[in-house]
Scaffold this motif. Sequence first.
Motif, short mmCIF file in Angstrom:
data_model
loop_
_atom_site.label_atom_id
_atom_site.label_comp_id
_atom_site.label_asym_id
_atom_site.label_seq_id
_atom_site.Cartn_x
_atom_site.Cartn_y
_atom_site.Cartn_z
N ASN A 19 -21.13 13.07 44.27
CA ASN A 19 -22.27 12.29 44.50
C ASN A 19 -22.14 10.84 45.04
O ASN A 19 -22.89 10.06 44.71
CB ASN A 19 -23.40 12.42 43.38
CG ASN A 19 -23.88 13.81 43.08
OD1 ASN A 19 -24.00 14.55 43.80
ND2 ASN A 19 -24.43 13.82 41.94
N ALA A 20 -21.30 10.37 45.87
CA ALA A 20 -20.98 9.37 46.58
C ALA A 20 -22.05 8.79 47.27
O ALA A 20 -22.83 9.53 48.00
CB ALA A 20 -19.57 9.36 47.12
N ILE A 21 -22.32 7.62 47.43
CA ILE A 21 -23.10 6.95 48.32
C ILE A 21 -22.50 6.86 49.62
O ILE A 21 -21.45 6.31 49.83
CB ILE A 21 -23.73 5.48 47.95
CG1 ILE A 21 -24.31 5.76 46.39
CG2 ILE A 21 -24.92 4.87 48.78
CD1 ILE A 21 -24.52 4.35 45.78
N PRO A 22 -23.50 7.35 50.77
CA PRO A 22 -22.93 7.26 52.08
C PRO A 22 -22.62 5.82 52.61
O PRO A 22 -23.47 4.90 52.08
CB PRO A 22 -23.79 7.96 53.06
CG PRO A 22 -24.57 8.75 52.02
CD PRO A 22 -24.62 8.17 50.50
N ASP A 25 -25.52 4.15 53.85
CA ASP A 25 -26.57 3.43 53.03
C ASP A 25 -26.17 2.18 52.70
O ASP A 25 -27.01 1.13 52.15
CB ASP A 25 -26.88 4.45 52.08
CG ASP A 25 -27.80 5.72 52.54
OD1 ASP A 25 -28.26 5.83 53.76
OD2 ASP A 25 -27.38 6.54 51.70
N ILE A 26 -24.89 1.91 52.56
CA ILE A 26 -24.24 0.68 51.90
C ILE A 26 -24.35 -0.59 52.65
O ILE A 26 -24.50 -1.59 52.72
CB ILE A 26 -22.88 1.09 51.12
CG1 ILE A 26 -23.20 1.92 50.07
CG2 ILE A 26 -22.32 -0.31 50.62
CD1 ILE A 26 -21.91 2.43 49.36
N TRP A 29 -26.79 -3.25 53.25
CA TRP A 29 -26.96 -4.23 52.23
C TRP A 29 -25.68 -4.93 52.22
O TRP A 29 -25.94 -6.03 51.85
CB TRP A 29 -27.23 -3.36 50.88
CG TRP A 29 -28.61 -2.71 50.77
CD1 TRP A 29 -28.75 -1.25 51.15
CD2 TRP A 29 -29.87 -3.28 50.60
NE1 TRP A 29 -30.19 -1.29 50.98
CE2 TRP A 29 -30.82 -2.44 50.80
CE3 TRP A 29 -29.87 -4.59 50.52
CZ2 TRP A 29 -32.09 -2.84 50.42
CZ3 TRP A 29 -31.42 -4.93 50.11
CH2 TRP A 29 -32.51 -4.19 50.32
#
Length: 75
Positions: A19-22, A25-26, A29
Motif C-alpha cells: 500500500n505505498a503512496i503514489p 500524491d506526494i 506536498w
Amino acid sequence: MATIAASFDDAFIPISGGNAIPLDDILPWALFGTLIATIFLYFVSTEQGAYAFFDGMYVHEYVHDGRHLLGFPCH
C-alpha cells in the motif's frame, strides 16, 4: 502470546509494502514544503541583511535569535 499477536493486527497499520503512496500524491506536498522551507530560510538568513524586501528592521529583529541559532552572522 495470542494477545500480543492480536495487538499488531490493525487495519490502519499496513504490515506489507503493498500500500505505498503514489509519487503523484506526494510530489505537490513535497514541492509546497520545499517552497515554504526556502522562504523561511530566506527570511532568517538574508532579509534585512544584504538585501531587504521590507523597510525598517522589523523582520531582522523578529528572526534575530534564529539567525544566531542557525549560525548566520548579522552584526
